[in-house]
Design an enzyme around this catalytic site. Structure first.
Site, short mmCIF file in Angstrom:
data_model
loop_
_atom_site.label_atom_id
_atom_site.label_comp_id
_atom_site.label_asym_id
_atom_site.label_seq_id
_atom_site.Cartn_x
_atom_site.Cartn_y
_atom_site.Cartn_z
CG ASP A 268 -0.03 -7.85 0.90
OD1 ASP A 268 1.12 -7.33 0.91
OD2 ASP A 268 -1.05 -7.22 0.58
CG ASP B 282 -1.33 -1.18 2.17
OD1 ASP B 282 -1.25 -2.36 2.54
OD2 ASP B 282 -0.67 -0.71 1.22
CG HIS C 104 2.94 -4.28 3.20
ND1 HIS C 104 2.01 -3.52 2.54
CD2 HIS C 104 3.56 -3.45 4.06
CE1 HIS C 104 2.06 -2.28 2.99
NE2 HIS C 104 2.99 -2.21 3.91
CB CYS D 72 -1.69 -3.73 -2.49
SG CYS D 72 -0.26 -4.82 -2.35
#
Lengths: 655, 655
Positions: free
Chosen positions: A464, A344, A462, A637
């Site tokens: 992802d 991030d 997000h 992440c």
């Protein structure tokens, strides 16, 4: 097209003219003709080419043997092709006649000195500054394109206090020159020139904010152009000379910052009031964009954080990285300040010019515990850094929400470096969105045109969390993996029908979670409705991705997954989110889902294996339950990968 | 291309689907198939078209008589062509078979309701909102282009306290609707619909700054979208309906403000968590640019100031305006506060949409005595106003420095509304320049691409000090007039040679100036050098104009003129500057030069007459000596002309 120059001459006055090769002189000979003139003759030295253009724009070669009628508007057009050996060594004589055809009334003599002046750059993008490239003044994309490239000097060669190499007015260290683009001003001509002529190099105020230029003499390096120095004037005393300049970009392309930079050169003639320009040309550079690297590019170095509670995870994670034979760099707690979300905080990419390429990390406006990591551990010699900040940042500005597809062709349009993918609130109306500063920056890089997905339905928000790309030997060279509640429900219903309804998720000793039976999951009406909604949201994105990446259903693999709507009416992972994986060549590090064990096997893992192993992929399930999953993130992440640049050169893209 | 929608269905559950005409449903039937399914049949109502797409993307029409093998990835593709009469009046049944080919295992029933939803605009630019134009979602320039147009509501219909009609959240007066673009949301379908569906109209935050949308019901007008209202949700309860919207532009295109505005429409399905969009479309508008009017367009109204000392001038000026049969408006001293430079304070132009066109005055950041004139005397019903301000303004921001050429074609590229011409410091390096706010605005209008000239050599610094355009019956339809020291010197030398060297300029009783002899002028070495420099500067611009407007020498007329370098090393007019004229059709109001009188005639005036009268132009010389010339301006600087718009529509330009 040759550069046209209007030239005024007078009878009875010395008319000394500096002629720059490649220009065309247009000389009105009607106005300066003496009273009573009716016709004229033109005589030139062998080095001069003259032609006559009359009112009807009929152009004929001037011919000594011929006499011409003088009309209002008669132009003498003069060009030369060879550099003068001496001052005034070429001559044009215009002889005027009145009534008497054998007695000239008066004449005008033009004394010409031909010089060569060229501001040169690497317009053919081969890493070398060629001589007077005809295309040096413009930028054209594509394999048949042209135009010089400028790197943003975003790295830090020297151990100075300056933030970047470009931060001060000096060249900090000799190696830094290699990051800069070269520009050469070449002149040729006679040894002695007319006095007081000058050469002026200058840029517009808006371009001045984008670049800094140093002039390299044998003995020193002097800053000559930059934000507050828009012009640099040099004496033009020697006919033959070479001035060497080195240019560094100060900023990446951005919304209000176009990517083109023009340098202008003028030859100045002394006048009663200062100087008048008699020749101008310009060269154009394009600032190299920041380029992202998709999962299909080879990994070079993997980054992960060591925090208080992730020792077990680190061990399993390290094993996968070692299997993939990648360098692993662990960011320790003194730098990460217990912030584990290294995906991030940063996005790795690179910037490329014909003469130099280096990685550049894009630092998100997130700035939590890992804030100083990119400065302390990444920015350095040949490792650049760029950031954007905003007071109005949200969770969508974390770079788990910034991904890039592999190269695709969509309805004939090629995206040879893929397309950037970000998540946003559309088609929801929500205040939460990626901040303008980041979005504008991404759009301005141009070479990986953006796709905006709908990620606001997720609590973390997000992209992802529901998608990733893995390499594949067939079709388009990759598969898109999408988290699929539908696939998970179908799988669990099948297990139930096969008599495994009492099998439990989360039964492992390695995690501290309350087990839950397949029967309980399937009979949980709220969970069913939550996931129907989530599937609708993922399907929205599926339809967008199919259209924007030109994908068929067969390019997409559904990865079983369940979500729950809890936080602020938004979704989070019900079990470790398998699409949130790390991709290192063929080796995948996948969050271990801790699904029910049927005959000692996890059917969730089996489903993933049976979908991905036929593609030659190696599935490694990593326990990230306590240290990442329960903190609302997973393997992807909590890691980051520096990858090899594309072999494809960005300037060869058709835009 | 039809809009693809991924649809999930389940065995044994009611599958009610709202189908929007023009979309394509992609339904995976492998995953929801019951255990043991091996083949399937599809049965559809007559209104439904089904086809099967398998792994190899082979699509065949579904056929009742045929049974299909069920494979992983088998898709059922569903479309409909007619609007439903009743809810759920169409059906698709998928019947699954296992080993026994005569005994179905299970079936899925899809109940379909087909509706028509279309957000409509005037995409074909004929002033009427047509139904579902296939091109409504994009903008294309040119005669074969498409896309709706939005006017900036820059005028002021009502006598309210608001600055403009667009300044508040209401529609001030019914007439104001005529300035707005219409948008209609049309729906068709059965009388009763499934409950809780919604229609949502929304814009992005950046587009929200550009527009304001009102919804027109029979009884009221309600603001539904704007800067702080990005979304408007309507109940979708009636199948047949029409929602009328009126849209006003809030800002002209500008650097950070793109000219396109998109409106999105979603059909929202109720979900456990709020709503999920199941259909989205968008329409695009282009903000109409501000357009300048060259001297070749017919004059409509002439403006001039009455100040303390210009009564004589006004009389002569009025006579020319009357001759040209134009309306004359005199701005009195209570409004102009002794500021006579009405050319510098404003530039007239217009803005055009298929449904409406009105003049718009561009108000310069100059803001001297005339500051309030455009607000008090111009802004009103169907008369718009736009301005840009800056703290860093200079004399180059006065609109004597903002002109526009007649239409031209340059190397095949057409400029059907001409090119805007401004003056700047290039190729000089100088701090003086047109302020970014004005320059950016001009560039952003797009349809009259800019030419930047060199005007910084002048003390006042305006392009109208050395150029103007006059209509002509031949060639390109106009001539470019350039101030020419060279032409003046040649003329005076001829007079000297003819024995008129003792003739004096400025001998008139009507002016208070010291007479000066031709001999004195020609022997003044400083004046000669000054004018050689000025000629060099004008020639620089001549070469730029020839290139950028595609002009030949024969398109240019040299107007005799002398300058003197006095103020801050910059040039000013030595005698009234004849190119600084007003052009009213064929009638020209030219500053009277007060040249030497030879046989009662002024050779400067004669030179102008003999150059312009053959073009059918009527030369009227006006004494502006004391009231304008001595204040460093002339006729053009002291007047302004509102002209008729182009017949050519800007959206038909190829960009």
């Amino acid at each position: 097209m040759s550069k046209q120059r209007t030239l005024r001459i007078e009878c009875g006055k010395p008319n000394q003219v500096i002629y720059v090769l490649g220009t065309v002189l247009n000389i009105d000979i009607y106005k300066p003709a003496p009273l009573g003139s009716q016709s004229f003759e033109v005589r030139c030295s062998p080095g001069v080419k003259c032609s006559i253009s009359d009112l009807h724009n009929i152009t004929v070669a001037a011919d000594d043997a011929k006499r011409w009628t003088l009309n209002n508007g008669t132009l003498l057009v003069v060009t030369m092709e060879k550099i003068s050996n001496d001052l005034n060594d070429n001559k044009v004589t215009i002889i005027f006649y009145g009534d008497k055809l054998d007695k000239p009334i008066d004449k005008i003599i033009l004394q010409l000195t031909a010089v060569y002046i060229s501001l040169d750059v690497d317009a053919d993008r081969d890493g070398k500054v060629e001589k007077n490239n005809p295309n040096k003044g413009s930028w054209k994309w594509g394999p048949n394109g042209h135009g010089a490239v400028l790197l943003v000097n975003s790295d830090k060669e020297a151990h100075t206090t300056a933030k970047y190499d470009r931060s001060d007015d000096t060249v900090p260290i000799f190696e830094d020159l290699a990051d800069m683009s070269q520009m050469i001003l070449r002149t040729e001509g006679p040894k002695f020139l007319l006095p007081d002529y000058k050469l002026q190099l200058y840029i517009s105020a808006s371009d001045g904010k984008k670049v800094q230029v140093f002039r390299h003499d044998l003995t020193k390096m002097t800053k000559v152009l930059g934000t507050t120095m828009l012009s640099s004037v040099m004496d033009y005393t020697k006919g033959n000379n070479e001035y060497n300049f080195f240019i560094e970009g100060l900023t990446f392309p951005d919304e209000a910052i176009g990517s083109l930079v023009a340098f202008n050169l003028s030859l100045l003639e002394p006048m009663i009031v200062g100087y008048a320009p008699i020749f101008t040309e310009h060269v154009v550079f394009c600032l190299a964009p920041w380029i992202m690297t998709p999962n299909t590019l080879a990994p070079q170095e993997v980054f992960v954080c060591s925090v208080r509670d992730n020792a077990t995870f680190l061990k399993e994670f390290t094993a996968v990285v070692e299997k993939a034979k990648c360098k692993l760099t662990v960011c320790n707690e003194d730098v990460n300040r217990n912030d584990r979300w290294i995906q991030d905080e940063i996005e790795f990419g690179y910037s490329e010019a014909p003469h130099k390429t280096f990685p550049v990390v894009f630092d998100s406006p997130r700035n939590l515990g890992l804030e100083m990591f990119p400065y302390k551990k990444l920015l350095g010699p040949d490792f650049g850094h760029v950031t954007r900040t905003s007071d109005q940042r949200s969770g969508l500005d974390s770079f788990g929400n910034l991904e890039v597809s592999p190269p695709v062709t969509v309805n004939g349009k090629e995206y040879p470096m893929g397309r950037i993918i970000i998540g946003n609130a559309f088609p929801n109306i929500s205040d939460r969105k990626m901040t303008k500063a980041v979005r504008d920056f991404l759009y301005a890089q141009t070479v990986q045109p953006l796709i905006e997905l709908f990620s606001d339905w997720l609590f973390v928000g997000h992209v992802d969390e529901f998608l990733t790309f893995v390499p594949a030997p067939d079709r388009k060279g990759f598969r898109l993996l999408l988290a699929s509640p539908d696939a998970c429900c179908k799988l669990f219903m099948k297990l139930q029908q096969e008599g495994h309804g009492e099998a439990q998720m989360f039964e492992s000793e390695n995690i501290n979670a309350k087990p839950v039976k397949i029967n309980e999951i399937l009979s949980n009406e709220k969970l069913r409705k939550d996931n129907a909604y989530v599937q609708r949201c993922v399907d929205w994105n599926r339809d967008v991705l199919k259209k924007e990446l030109g994908l068929d259903e067969e390019d997409i693999i559904d990865i079983p997954m369940l979500f729950k709507i809890e936080y602020l009416q938004r979704a989070g992972a019900f079990f470790p989110d398998m699409v949130n994986m790390i991709v290192l060549g063929k080796y995948l590090g996948i969050p271990k889902p801790f699904g029910p064990l049927i005959n000692g096997e996890c059917p969730l893992e089996s489903a993933v294996r049976s979908a991905l192993e036929p593609l030659g992929l190696d599935c490694n399930f990593i326990n990230d339950f306590a240290s990442y999953h329960l903190h609302l993130g997973e393997v992807h992440c909590g890691s980051n990968v520096l990858r090899k640049p594309f072999a494809f050169k960005w300037w060869n893209m058709e835009i």
